[in-house]
Write an enzyme that holds these catalytic residues in place. Structure first.
Site, PDB file in Angstrom:
ATOM      1  CB  SER A  91       2.105   8.316   9.948  1.00 13.10           C
ATOM      2  OG  SER A  91       1.437   8.813   8.943  1.00 13.10           O
ATOM      3  CE1 TYR A 105       5.342   5.546   6.257  1.00 13.11           C
ATOM      4  CE2 TYR A 105       3.066   6.527   6.320  1.00 13.11           C
ATOM      5  CZ  TYR A 105       4.599   6.736   6.788  1.00 13.11           C
ATOM      6  OH  TYR A 105       4.978   7.746   7.324  1.00 13.11           O
TER       7      TYR A 105
END
Ligand code: NAD
Length: 260
Positions: free
Chosen positions: A142, A155
């Site tokens: 990401s 995350y």
């Protein structure tokens, strides 16, 4: 560079980005494995892809945090199709909280799906790739593999960790013709993102429109979401690239959010 007849396992491919990558690869003639939590949903996705052709798809039930299920799923693929050319470790979830409020069990759950999942699926696939003398492992990172945002401690930690794992695999795998790379998308409008819009609005005390325009797209060059098709194109590049020249890398696909 095409993927005709290449056996590609994609985790978390019953939905969202994983399904989009599967769609792109099937259009190129690949043999796709939809590995996801619920066999029924994975089978539905596989049937739709096979109907689309010219490639074909099969479904396996796989919780990527369960070593026995991962090994059994990979064994099922090898039994049916005899090889594994590409692994895309894509399964993932998002959980947002301020750090001081982050329940430890939720922290561990998120890290397990992203990191244990990448480790276990790579560990299960690598021997087959080494035997064949080639393979491509792709982790779904990401922009949060490179950048931080509030509320996303677990995350951001997990997505940074995937860069390290890919680099180690690229060094260990090189002599066997196995490459490892990371795709780093910006915000893509999938169920994973739709769920966090109201959650972030509540935690940050702002409106959902402000979450989209400022938090999610504020740093892009054109205030646009990255599309599933954009991410699938990068996955295709990493999967089909023919040599170790492209390994140990991470590619940001994000409308310019985070430049390096
Ligand atoms: P999604 O929620 O649409 O799909 C995730 C899939 O993973 C689902 O099919 C789900 O069943 C599966 N899954 C969840 N836990 C699993 C487990 N333990 N074992 C096997 N499968 C499991 O989400 P998405 O947006 O398509 O996300 C896919 C990946 O892309 C994730 O790794 C996510 O972090 C990453 N990503 C998403 C975005 C975005 O904006 N959507 C941006 C960057 C990176």
């Amino acid at each position: 560079m095409n993927l005709k007849d290449k056996v590609c396992i994609i985790t978390g491919a019953a939905s969202g980005i994983g399904y989009g990558i599967a769609t792109r690869f099937v259009a190129d003639g690949a043999k796709i494995v939809i590995a996801d939590l619920k066999l029924g949903l994975a089978q539905q996705a596989a049937d739709a892809l096979t109907a689309q052709g010219p490639g074909v798809a099969m479904a396996v039930e796989m919780n990527v945090t369960d070593e026995a299920q991962v090994n059994a799923g990979v064994a099922q693929v090898v039994e049916k199709w005899g090889r594994i050319d590409v692994l895309i470790s894509n399964a993932g979830i998002q959980i947002v909280h301020r750090l001081e409020d982050f329940p430890f069990n939720e922290w561990k759950k998120l890290l397990a799906i992203h990191l244990d999942g990448a480790f276990l699926t790579s560990k299960a696939c690598l021997p087959h790739m080494y035997k064949a003398g080639s393979g491509s492992i792709i982790f779904m990172g990401s922009v949060h593999s490179k950048e931080a945002s509030p509320l996303k401690s677990a995350y951001v930690t997990a997505k940074h960790g995937l860069l390290g794992l890919a680099r180690v695999i690229s060094k260990e795998g090189a002599e066997h013709g196995v490459r490892a790379n990371v795709i780093c998308p910006g915000f893509v409008n999938t169920p994973l993102v739709e769920k966090q819009i109201p959650e972030q609005a509540k935690d940050l005390g702002i409106s959902t429109t402000e979450v989209i325009n400022h938090v999610m797209l504020g740093e892009t060059v054109d205030h646009a979401f990255t599309t599933i098709e954009d991410v699938a194109e990068v996955a295709h590049l990493f999967a089909a690239f023919p040599s170790n020249a492209l390994t140990g890398q991470s590619l940001v696909v994000s409308h310019g959010w985070y430049m390096n």
